[in-house]
Design an enzyme around this catalytic site. Structure first.
Site, mmCIF file in Angstrom:
data_model
loop_
_atom_site.group_PDB
_atom_site.id
_atom_site.type_symbol
_atom_site.label_atom_id
_atom_site.label_comp_id
_atom_site.label_asym_id
_atom_site.label_seq_id
_atom_site.Cartn_x
_atom_site.Cartn_y
_atom_site.Cartn_z
ATOM 1 C CB VAL A 47 -9.138 12.265 -37.742
ATOM 2 C CG1 VAL A 47 -9.057 10.896 -37.066
ATOM 3 C CG2 VAL A 47 -9.872 13.264 -36.854
ATOM 4 C CE LYS A 48 -7.049 7.745 -33.982
ATOM 5 N NZ LYS A 48 -7.676 7.639 -32.662
ATOM 6 C CG ASP A 49 -1.971 14.355 -38.872
ATOM 7 O OD1 ASP A 49 -1.577 13.209 -38.594
ATOM 8 O OD2 ASP A 49 -1.839 14.861 -39.999
ATOM 9 C CB ALA A 52 -0.599 12.961 -32.817
#
Length: 457
Positions: A47-49, A52
């Protein structure tokens, strides 16, 4: 290749629009429906894409980072991977600081993507000069043309989820979502999604998943930042010993704590029962739903967000030796198939429903077994147990010449080969002394109470 409409210009354009998948076997005892927003379908497998890329693009708009600059971030690994993708496409250098509790797989992947790593001790206070927060802060001051996103307080984090994750969930559930459940670390995912969903429907419940050793739950309930709540834990990606600005506590209805062990075991169970190879925090999130299922009803539509992919935890929660060393597994054989494998080459012994009981007794004596499934027309219709047979024959010796179907008990429960033996054992009671393990329509094998006692002792 802009003339080819189905071709992406670069990997960053593939971020988002991840699938929603209904959970079935693992959620059988949970009221309503449980849907998984499966974020490992992002190119960086988490999910951090989303956040970021948003943090970098917002920094570029502000002029906080110039061409050829260096991105510096403290990360549990997944944000680092998202930043690595952005850095590669946009031409930046990346330095990540991590705590030493993070999996080796995460570190190896970041290095493979060109990141420089600083591995810092976990069991130190955030303000300690060797903490991964402090090391990142120091490097950002020392390195020219560097940008330190600091995902904890950078509000582009939660804005990314307000702009993308929240709308996707609302659309994928056709606005029928009643509960959103997610592990809380930096707070960006839960706060961004919660803001969007509550704007659409204020009655949607937002449940945050916390770790024992983290401050979130008590702070949410009392407003007190209690340092006595802080102690070392090993679940990755959720819980904090600080209060990130991205956590909007006013949007969260409840926090639920999950133990390291329960989260790890639930993660393994999701792989076996649903085919979802997920990260540790996914198991914690699902376990929280189990712990709170009494607050759900048949009309509930629960969306749980699964952060990342299990490939980053192969050396930990998917490694039997690692799990056993930490007391998370207290036996060598963990699943039904592990016990059956010892005798799977042998045919299953059965009694025919229309044959006399004495035939079944002779079969038990010959093969030294205490239970037999009873079959009729190729179907399992009952069971025989030696202790019950003994009592019946003592009461009436003539019973031995009567058909087995006249005295048989209920059929043995049928379980899957991947069911944990602790769960298999729960199916046994004073009236049920064995289970059948089903490998296919025509292949079943028996596990007796003795088999399970031996494996669990």
């Amino acid at each position: 290749m802009k003339d080819l409409p189905k071709v992406y210009d670069n990997i960053l354009q593939t971020i988002g629009n991840t699938p929603m998948i209904q959970l079935n076997k693992i959620a059988e005892d949970i009221p309503g429906v449980v849907l998984a927003k499966t974020e490992y379908f992002n190119p960086g497998h988490s999910v951090k894409d989303r956040m970021a890329l948003k943090m970098i693009e917002d920094a570029e708009k502000r002029g906080d980072i110039k061409p050829g600059g260096t991105i510096i971030e403290c990360t549990s690994g997944n944000t680092g991977m998202g930043l690595a993708l952005a850095a590669i496409v946009k031409g930046y250098k990346l330095i990540c600081t991590l705590s030493d509790k993070q999996s080796k797989e995460k570190m190896d992947i970041l290095r493979a993507m060109g990141a420089e790593l600083y591995v810092c001790p976990t069991n130190v206070a955030p303000e300690h000069p060797e903490s991964y927060y402090s090391v990142a802060t120091r490097l950002a001051k020392e390195i020219p043309n560097s940008f330190y996103p600091y995902q904890y307080d950078n509000l582009s984090n939660r804005e990314a989820h307000y702009e993308s994750t929240g709308p996707e969930i609302w659309e994928q559930t056709d606005g029928k979502i009643t509960h959103f459940v997610v592990g809380v670390g930096t707070g960006g995912t839960i706060s961004g999604v919660a803001k969007y969903l509550k704007e659409k429907n204020p009655d949607v419940k937002i449940w945050g998943v916390d770790s024992y050793g983290s401050v979130f739950k008590k702070y949410h309930e009392t407003g007190e930042f209690d340092e006595s709540e802080i102690y070392s834990y090993i679940t990755e990606g959720i819980g904090e010993d600080i209060l990130p600005k991205n956590v909007d506590f006013s949007l969260i209805d409840k926090f639920e704590k999950v133990t390291d062990r329960d989260g790890a075991l639930a993660t393994r169970e999701l792989a076996r029962k649903e085919g979802l190879l997920l990260g540790w925090s996914a198991g914690s999130a699902f376990q929280a739903i189990r712990q709170l299922k009494h607050e759900l009803d048949e009309d509930s539509v629960v969306v749980v967000l699964f952060h990342d992919h299990g490939s980053r935890y192969v050396g930990k929660i998917f490694n039997d030796d690692w799990m056993e060393e930490r007391g998370f597994l207290n036996h060598k054989n963990k699943m039904a198939k592990d016990l059956v494998d010892k005798h799977r080459h042998l045919p299953l012994l059965t009694a025919n429903a229309n044959e006399p009981v004495e035939n079944a007794i002779q079969l038990m004596r010959k093969h030294d077994v205490s239970q037999l499934p009873v079959v009729d027309g190729g179907k399992y219709v009952g069971s025989l147990d030696d202790s019950r047979l003994l009592q019946v024959i003592l009461d009436n010796p003539a019973v031995s010449s009567r058909p087995a179907k006249e005295i048989m008990d209920a059929p043995f429960p049928v379980v899957s080969p991947t069911e944990e033996i602790r769960d298999v054992a729960k199916r046994l009671n004073k009236n049920t002394g064995a289970v059948l393990v089903k490998f296919g329509e025509d292949e079943h094998h028996i596990l007796s109470r003795h088999d399970l006692v031996a494996a669990l002792s």
